[in-house]
Design a protein around this motif. Structure first.
Motif, PDB file in Angstrom:
ATOM      1  N   THR A   1      23.862 -54.867 -52.207  1.00  0.00           N
ATOM      2  CA  THR A   1      25.141 -54.215 -51.856  1.00  0.00           C
ATOM      3  C   THR A   1      26.299 -55.215 -51.759  1.00  0.00           C
ATOM      4  OG1 THR A   1      24.782 -54.524 -49.505  1.00  0.00           O
ATOM      5  CG2 THR A   1      23.911 -52.484 -50.492  1.00  0.00           C
ATOM      6  N   ALA A   2      25.979 -56.507 -51.824  1.00  0.00           N
ATOM      7  CA  ALA A   2      26.984 -57.583 -51.660  1.00  0.00           C
ATOM      8  C   ALA A   2      27.618 -57.523 -50.264  1.00  0.00           C
ATOM      9  CB  ALA A   2      28.044 -57.519 -52.741  1.00  0.00           C
ATOM     10  N   GLU A   3      26.897 -56.905 -49.321  1.00  0.00           N
ATOM     11  CA  GLU A   3      27.394 -56.796 -47.949  1.00  0.00           C
ATOM     12  C   GLU A   3      26.970 -58.042 -47.163  1.00  0.00           C
ATOM     13  OE1 GLU A   3      26.771 -53.614 -44.273  1.00  0.00           O
ATOM     14  OE2 GLU A   3      25.290 -53.756 -45.877  1.00  0.00           O
ATOM     15  N   TYR A   4      27.862 -58.503 -46.284  1.00  0.00           N
ATOM     16  CA  TYR A   4      27.521 -59.663 -45.447  1.00  0.00           C
ATOM     17  C   TYR A   4      27.113 -59.198 -44.067  1.00  0.00           C
ATOM     18  CZ  TYR A   4      29.177 -62.998 -48.850  1.00  0.00           C
ATOM     19  OH  TYR A   4      29.302 -63.750 -49.983  1.00  0.00           O
ATOM     20  N   LEU A   5      26.017 -59.740 -43.564  1.00  0.00           N
ATOM     21  CA  LEU A   5      25.549 -59.415 -42.224  1.00  0.00           C
ATOM     22  C   LEU A   5      25.556 -60.701 -41.406  1.00  0.00           C
ATOM     23  CD1 LEU A   5      22.441 -57.309 -43.291  1.00  0.00           C
ATOM     24  CD2 LEU A   5      24.621 -56.414 -42.472  1.00  0.00           C
ATOM     25  N   TYR A   6      26.069 -60.619 -40.220  1.00  0.00           N
ATOM     26  CA  TYR A   6      26.033 -61.789 -39.341  1.00  0.00           C
ATOM     27  C   TYR A   6      24.707 -61.833 -38.606  1.00  0.00           C
ATOM     28  CZ  TYR A   6      30.784 -63.462 -39.783  1.00  0.00           C
ATOM     29  OH  TYR A   6      31.931 -64.030 -40.258  1.00  0.00           O
ATOM     30  N   THR A   7      24.324 -63.031 -38.212  1.00  0.00           N
ATOM     31  CA  THR A   7      23.153 -63.202 -37.355  1.00  0.00           C
ATOM     32  C   THR A   7      23.606 -63.927 -36.086  1.00  0.00           C
ATOM     33  OG1 THR A   7      22.460 -65.419 -38.025  1.00  0.00           O
ATOM     34  CG2 THR A   7      21.811 -63.603 -39.477  1.00  0.00           C
ATOM     35  N   ARG A   8      22.692 -63.984 -35.107  1.00  0.00           N
ATOM     36  CA  ARG A   8      23.016 -64.720 -33.881  1.00  0.00           C
ATOM     37  C   ARG A   8      22.616 -66.188 -33.986  1.00  0.00           C
ATOM     38  NH1 ARG A   8      24.182 -60.604 -30.273  1.00  0.00           N
ATOM     39  NH2 ARG A   8      23.091 -58.700 -30.815  1.00  0.00           N
ATOM     40  N   ILE A   9      22.181 -66.611 -35.145  1.00  0.00           N
ATOM     41  CA  ILE A   9      21.728 -67.998 -35.301  1.00  0.00           C
ATOM     42  C   ILE A   9      22.933 -68.885 -35.614  1.00  0.00           C
ATOM     43  CG2 ILE A   9      20.194 -69.545 -36.546  1.00  0.00           C
ATOM     44  CD1 ILE A   9      18.557 -67.506 -35.219  1.00  0.00           C
ATOM     45  N   ALA A  10      23.119 -69.890 -34.772  1.00  0.00           N
ATOM     46  CA  ALA A  10      24.301 -70.758 -34.920  1.00  0.00           C
ATOM     47  C   ALA A  10      23.965 -72.046 -35.659  1.00  0.00           C
ATOM     48  CB  ALA A  10      24.852 -71.091 -33.536  1.00  0.00           C
TER      49      ALA A  10
ATOM     50  N   TYR B   1      25.088 -68.147 -38.855  1.00  0.00           N
ATOM     51  CA  TYR B   1      24.544 -67.918 -40.193  1.00  0.00           C
ATOM     52  C   TYR B   1      24.720 -66.463 -40.582  1.00  0.00           C
ATOM     53  CZ  TYR B   1      22.392 -72.509 -40.489  1.00  0.00           C
ATOM     54  OH  TYR B   1      22.189 -73.855 -40.571  1.00  0.00           O
ATOM     55  N   LYS B   2      24.923 -66.277 -41.875  1.00  0.00           N
ATOM     56  CA  LYS B   2      25.115 -64.938 -42.410  1.00  0.00           C
ATOM     57  C   LYS B   2      24.113 -64.687 -43.534  1.00  0.00           C
ATOM     58  CE  LYS B   2      29.231 -66.866 -42.534  1.00  0.00           C
ATOM     59  NZ  LYS B   2      29.086 -67.671 -41.347  1.00  0.00           N
ATOM     60  N   ILE B   3      23.877 -63.416 -43.765  1.00  0.00           N
ATOM     61  CA  ILE B   3      22.972 -63.038 -44.858  1.00  0.00           C
ATOM     62  C   ILE B   3      23.761 -62.137 -45.800  1.00  0.00           C
ATOM     63  CG2 ILE B   3      20.869 -61.779 -45.463  1.00  0.00           C
ATOM     64  CD1 ILE B   3      19.845 -62.265 -42.658  1.00  0.00           C
ATOM     65  N   GLU B   4      23.608 -62.384 -47.086  1.00  0.00           N
ATOM     66  CA  GLU B   4      24.257 -61.487 -48.043  1.00  0.00           C
ATOM     67  C   GLU B   4      23.208 -60.555 -48.625  1.00  0.00           C
ATOM     68  OE1 GLU B   4      26.047 -63.327 -51.445  1.00  0.00           O
ATOM     69  OE2 GLU B   4      26.960 -61.448 -52.113  1.00  0.00           O
ATOM     70  N   ASP B   5      23.459 -59.263 -48.547  1.00  0.00           N
ATOM     71  CA  ASP B   5      22.554 -58.290 -49.162  1.00  0.00           C
ATOM     72  C   ASP B   5      22.775 -58.351 -50.670  1.00  0.00           C
ATOM     73  OD1 ASP B   5      21.502 -55.912 -50.335  1.00  0.00           O
ATOM     74  OD2 ASP B   5      21.428 -55.006 -48.337  1.00  0.00           O
TER      75      ASP B   5
END
Ligand code: SF4
Ligand code: SF4
Length: 170
Positions: A37-46, A30-34
């Motif tokens: 900033t329109a930046e994508y952050l990855y998470t460790r949640i699959a 899963y990813k989160i979009e800020d």
């Protein structure tokens, strides 16, 4: 002059397109979009359908029915999706005209001959100098090993925020 999408659409058969995936499984985290900033952050949640050991989807053929948020990666969708794919991913590399990482399975000496045609298509599409630092296969495997499956009893947003990957290697 052809655009990126047309280039890719015309170059690869369905079978070849599938072979470009190295099965790192990172795009299924899963990813989160800020929003700001329109930046994508990855998470460790699959995704619940990701087999964390193999990096394969446990329901590949039915993935779009079983997981409505699963995104199809095709030459037509890359224009939108490349930005949240990991930088080493062959689809993103091709979209950005960068060479594939040297550890990509297509360079495996045992398969190299069988993949020669595919490799030469890839080489023709990329610009050799157009490369950026890409993490090692070991780093990716270690990231996948540290992935955890979503806990449906806990609030999804909290789990995602608690597991953002800050030391972004992807
Ligand atoms: S990130 Fe790319 S290489 Fe990795 S599993 Fe997804 S599509 Fe395949
Ligand atoms: S359903 Fe989609 S996101 Fe989930 S593991 Fe399969 S391919 Fe990945």
């Amino acid at each position: 002059m052809m655009n990126k999408k047309t280039d890719l659409n015309m170059q690869f058969s369905d079978e070849e397109w599938e072979k470009l995936c190295d099965h790192c499984g990172i795009c299924c985290l899963y990813k989160i979009e800020d929003y700001h900033t329109a930046e994508y952050l990855y998470t460790r949640i699959a995704c619940p359908f990701l087999d964390i050991e193999s990096g394969n989807c446990k329901s590949y053929l039915e993935r779009f029915q079983k997981m409505p948020t699963c995104a199809k990666i095709s030459a037509d969708t890359l224009e939108i999706s490349y930005i949240w794919m990991p930088r080493h991913c062959a689809y993103r590399c091709l979209y950005e005209k960068r060479p594939l990482p040297q550890w990509h399975p297509l360079f495996d000496p045992e398969d190299k001959l069988a993949n020669a045609q595919l490799l030469s298509k890839i080489t023709a599409l990329v610009i050799p100098e157009n490369h950026i630092d890409i993490c090692s296969k070991e780093q990716l495997l270690s990231l996948r090993e540290s992935a955890i499956q979503m806990n449906t009893r806990k609030k999804m947003e909290k789990q995602l925020i608690d597991h953002v990957i800050r030391d972004l290697i992807i």
